[in-house]
Design a protein around this motif. Structure first.
Motif, mmCIF file in Angstrom:
data_model
loop_
_atom_site.group_PDB
_atom_site.id
_atom_site.type_symbol
_atom_site.label_atom_id
_atom_site.label_comp_id
_atom_site.label_asym_id
_atom_site.label_seq_id
_atom_site.Cartn_x
_atom_site.Cartn_y
_atom_site.Cartn_z
ATOM 1 N N ASP A 1 -24.697 -27.123 -23.992
ATOM 2 C CA ASP A 1 -23.593 -27.862 -24.627
ATOM 3 C C ASP A 1 -22.447 -26.924 -24.984
ATOM 4 O OD1 ASP A 1 -24.891 -30.275 -24.406
ATOM 5 O OD2 ASP A 1 -25.646 -30.292 -26.465
ATOM 6 N N PHE B 1 -20.399 -26.084 -21.767
ATOM 7 C CA PHE B 1 -19.457 -27.094 -21.279
ATOM 8 C C PHE B 1 -18.318 -27.333 -22.264
ATOM 9 C CE2 PHE B 1 -23.067 -28.031 -18.455
ATOM 10 C CZ PHE B 1 -22.383 -27.971 -17.240
ATOM 11 N N ASP C 1 -14.438 -27.055 -21.133
ATOM 12 C CA ASP C 1 -13.455 -28.103 -21.454
ATOM 13 C C ASP C 1 -12.197 -27.501 -22.076
ATOM 14 O OD1 ASP C 1 -14.797 -30.356 -20.496
ATOM 15 O OD2 ASP C 1 -15.912 -30.624 -22.364
ATOM 16 N N GLU D 1 -33.193 -31.037 -13.176
ATOM 17 C CA GLU D 1 -32.245 -30.791 -14.276
ATOM 18 C C GLU D 1 -31.358 -29.587 -13.996
ATOM 19 O OE1 GLU D 1 -34.635 -30.492 -17.770
ATOM 20 O OE2 GLU D 1 -35.199 -32.620 -17.737
ATOM 21 N N GLN E 1 -28.778 -30.884 -11.769
ATOM 22 C CA GLN E 1 -27.849 -31.736 -12.522
ATOM 23 C C GLN E 1 -26.840 -30.887 -13.287
ATOM 24 O OE1 GLN E 1 -30.815 -33.978 -14.691
ATOM 25 N NE2 GLN E 1 -30.635 -35.752 -13.330
ATOM 26 N N PHE E 2 -27.303 -29.781 -13.853
ATOM 27 C CA PHE E 2 -26.388 -28.831 -14.499
ATOM 28 C C PHE E 2 -25.350 -28.353 -13.487
ATOM 29 C CE2 PHE E 2 -24.971 -24.563 -15.336
ATOM 30 C CZ PHE E 2 -24.799 -24.466 -16.717
ATOM 31 N N GLU E 3 -25.827 -28.024 -12.309
ATOM 32 C CA GLU E 3 -24.955 -27.521 -11.255
ATOM 33 C C GLU E 3 -23.924 -28.566 -10.837
ATOM 34 O OE1 GLU E 3 -26.165 -24.562 -7.808
ATOM 35 O OE2 GLU E 3 -26.786 -26.599 -7.347
ATOM 36 N N ALA E 4 -24.367 -29.816 -10.702
ATOM 37 C CA ALA E 4 -23.445 -30.890 -10.329
ATOM 38 C C ALA E 4 -22.349 -31.050 -11.375
ATOM 39 C CB ALA E 4 -24.216 -32.198 -10.147
ATOM 40 N N ARG E 5 -22.738 -30.967 -12.627
ATOM 41 C CA ARG E 5 -21.760 -31.057 -13.723
ATOM 42 C C ARG E 5 -20.800 -29.876 -13.681
ATOM 43 N NH1 ARG E 5 -23.623 -31.385 -20.086
ATOM 44 N NH2 ARG E 5 -21.520 -31.682 -21.003
ATOM 45 N N THR F 1 -17.632 -30.034 -11.414
ATOM 46 C CA THR F 1 -16.423 -30.768 -11.806
ATOM 47 C C THR F 1 -15.360 -29.849 -12.404
ATOM 48 O OG1 THR F 1 -17.300 -31.291 -14.014
ATOM 49 C CG2 THR F 1 -17.781 -32.850 -12.234
ATOM 50 N N TYR F 2 -15.725 -28.605 -12.657
ATOM 51 C CA TYR F 2 -14.772 -27.638 -13.213
ATOM 52 C C TYR F 2 -14.249 -26.687 -12.143
ATOM 53 C CZ TYR F 2 -16.446 -29.301 -17.707
ATOM 54 O OH TYR F 2 -16.766 -30.103 -18.792
ATOM 55 N N GLY G 1 -20.137 -31.832 -4.899
ATOM 56 C CA GLY G 1 -20.227 -33.247 -5.217
ATOM 57 C C GLY G 1 -20.581 -34.127 -4.039
#
Length: 418
Positions: free
Chosen positions: A161, A164, A168, A224, A227-231, A234-235, A394
Motif C-alpha cells: 500500500d 502504490f 500515485d 497475487e 496481480q501486483f505486477e499488473a497494477r 498502470t504506472y 496489460g
C-alpha cells in the motif's frame, strides 16, 4: 668437440628446457563472461595474488556473455579451455560437472570460509559434491532518486500500500514514477516478478514447494504477485513496450523517473552520475508486520578445469579467492557485488552497504527459476519473460498468466502432474 664442452651444452639445454616448462606450467588462464570486470582482474586482483605467489602468472581471458556458455563448454570438451572457469549458478555449471569437465572441490583450501547455504548454486542436487567456489551475489531491489523524494516529502515504502501511494504522488506531480520498460522482456521477469514475488510466496518455502510438487503456479501467492505486477503496469509510460533497459537507465539517471526496479549491480553506474543522490529500498511486503524476503542471487563462482596442466597452482589461486583479502577487494572494488564468504567486510559505498544489510532483516532466496525449474520445455525462463512482459503491458490477465505458466510447467515436470 671436447666431451666437457658437450656436457656443458647438454646441461644448459636441460636447464633451459626446465625453466621453459616451469614458466608454461605457472601461467594460469581464467575463463569468464565478465568482460566488464577485466580492469578489476588485471589491475587489482591478479597483481594482489601475484605479489604473494611469485612464479605463478595469471591471465584473465573473458568471452562476451552471450558467447560464453557455448564457447567454454566447447573448449572444455576439446581440452583447450583455461585452468580456471567462471561458473554460472545452478544448472549450466552443474551440466559441466556432470560431463566431467570440472574438479570436485569438497574440502579444498578456502572452501571452509563459506556457509553451506552459499554453496547451493554450485553443488549437485543431493548436496554431496561441490564443483565451484562461491564468489559473489547480487541483490534485487529498487533504486530511487533522493532529491525527488525529498522534494515531494516521500519516504521509501515498506508495504504494498505504501508503494502504490508513493507511485500515485509521483504520477500526480508529473514525474514518471518508474523507469521500467518491457521491450526486452527480461526486465519484467527478473527486475519485477523475481524481485517482488518472494514476499508473496515466502521465498524459499514457495520455490521449494513448486519443486516438490506441493504448490502450483496457479496458487494464490503466485497469482497475487502477478496481480501486483499488473497494477504496477498502470504506472508505466504508454511507450513502455518499446522502452529498453538502457532507455530506463537513462530515464532514471537524468531525473525524469523517480524509481528504478533493478539490482545492486547498477549502484556503481549511478554513483558516478553527476547530481544524482541515490537511495535504495527493498521490495515491499504485503502488509505491515509481515516477514520480508529478498532475491539474493548467486551470480558468480569459480571452478577448476579437470584437464588443467596447472592444477596445483589453480588450487592455490582458488584458496586465495576464498580469503579475506580477495573478499574485501572484490566487494569494495566491484560495488554491488557481495562476497558469499563468511568474512566480515567493511563496505565503503553507503547504498551497497544498505542493500547488504537487508540480509540481516530479511530472508534470502534465489531467483525464482534458477534451480530445476528451467530443465524442461517449454523453457520456464522464456515463459517468464513473455508472460510477465504481457502482464505489465496489460495484454494478459494475472490468472491467465498463471495458468499459462502452470500448463507449461506441468507438461514436462512429473511432480506437477499429480
Amino acid at each position: 668437440m671436447p666431451n666437457r664442452f658437450i656436457r656443458l651444452l647438454g646441461c644448459a639445454f636441460l636447464l633451459a628446457l626446465c625453466l621453459g616448462t616451469a614458466a608454461r606450467a605457472g601461467t594460469l588462464v581464467i575463463e569468464s563472461w565478465r568482460v566488464d570486470d577485466k580492469a578489476l582482474w588485471e589491475q587489482v586482483l591478479i597483481p594482489a595474488f601475484e605479489r604473494n605467489h611469485p612464479g605463478i602468472e595469471v591471465k584473465f581471458a573473458p568471452t562476451t556473455p552471450t558467447a560464453y556458455d557455448a564457447g567454454v563448454a566447447g573448449r572444455l570438451a576439446a581440452g583447450t579451455a583455461g585452468d580456471l572457469v567462471a561458473c554460472r549458478p545452478f544448472d549450466v555449471s552443474l551440466a559441466l560437472y556432470r560431463k566431467g569437465y570440472l574438479e570436485k572441490l569438497n574440502g579444498r583450501p578456502g572452501m571452509q570460509n563459506f556457509a553451506p547455504t552459499a554453496m547451493v548454486a554450485w553443488q549437485t542436487d543431493d548436496g554431496n559434491d561441490i564443483f565451484c567456489m562461491p564468489v559473489a551475489s547480487v541483490i534485487h531491489g529498487f533504486l530511487y532518486n533522493k532529491k525527488i523524494f525529498n522534494r515531494l516529502d516521500l519516504q521509501p515504502p515498506r508495504t504494498v500500500d505504501d508503494f502504490f501511494t508513493v507511485l500515485d504522488v509521483l504520477k500526480k506531480s508529473g514525474v514518471a514514477p518508474l523507469a521500467l520498460g518491457t521491450a526486452e522482456q527480461w526486465e519484467a521477469s527478473q527486475m519485477v516478478f523475481t524481485s517482488i514475488g518472494p514476499n508473496f510466496w515466502r521465498g524459499e518455502a514457495g520455490r521449494k514447494a513448486l519443486i516438490g510438487g506441493r504448490a502450483k503456479l496457479t496458487d494464490a501467492p503466485f497469482v497475487e504477485a502477478l496481480q501486483f505486477e499488473a497494477r504496477l503496469g498502470t504506472y508505466l509510460p504508454k511507450t513502455a513496450n518499446t522502452q529498453s533497459y538502457a532507455d530506463s537507465k537513462a530515464l532514471f539517471a537524468t531525473g525524469r523517473a523517480a524509481i528504478f526496479p533493478t539490482g545492486s549491480w547498477e549502484i556503481a553506474h549511478f554513483a558516478q552520475t553527476p547530481g544524482l543522490e541515490l537511495g535504495a529500498f527493498a521490495p515491499p511486503v504485503r502488509r505491515a508486520g509481515d516477514a520480508c524476503f529478498i532475491s539474493d542471487h548467486m551470480d558468480l563462482g569459480l571452478g577448476i578445469n579437470r584437464k588443467s596442466k596447472n592444477r596445483a597452482d589453480a588450487l592455490q589461486f582458488l584458496a586465495w579467492v576464498g580469503s579475506q583479502e580477495f573478499a574485501d577487494l572484490y566487494t569494495n572494488r566491484l560495488t554491488g557485488f557481495f562476497t558469499l564468504s563468511n568474512h566480515l567486510i567493511a563496505m565503503r559505498d553507503p547504498v551497497a552497504k544498505q542493500m547488504a544489510e537487508w540480509r540481516n532483516a530479511c530472508a534470502s532466496t534465489i531467483r525464482f527459476n534458477a534451480q530445476v525449474l528451467n530443465r524442461g520445455q517449454p523453457s520456464m525462463e522464456s515463459e517468464l519473460w513473455e508472460v510477465n512482459a504481457q502482464v505489465l503491458n496489460g495484454s494478459l490477465a494475472p490468472h491467465a498468466a498463471a495458468a499459462r505458466l502452470q500448463d507449461g510447467f506441468a507438461k514436462w515436470y512429473k511432480p506437477q502432474q499429480k
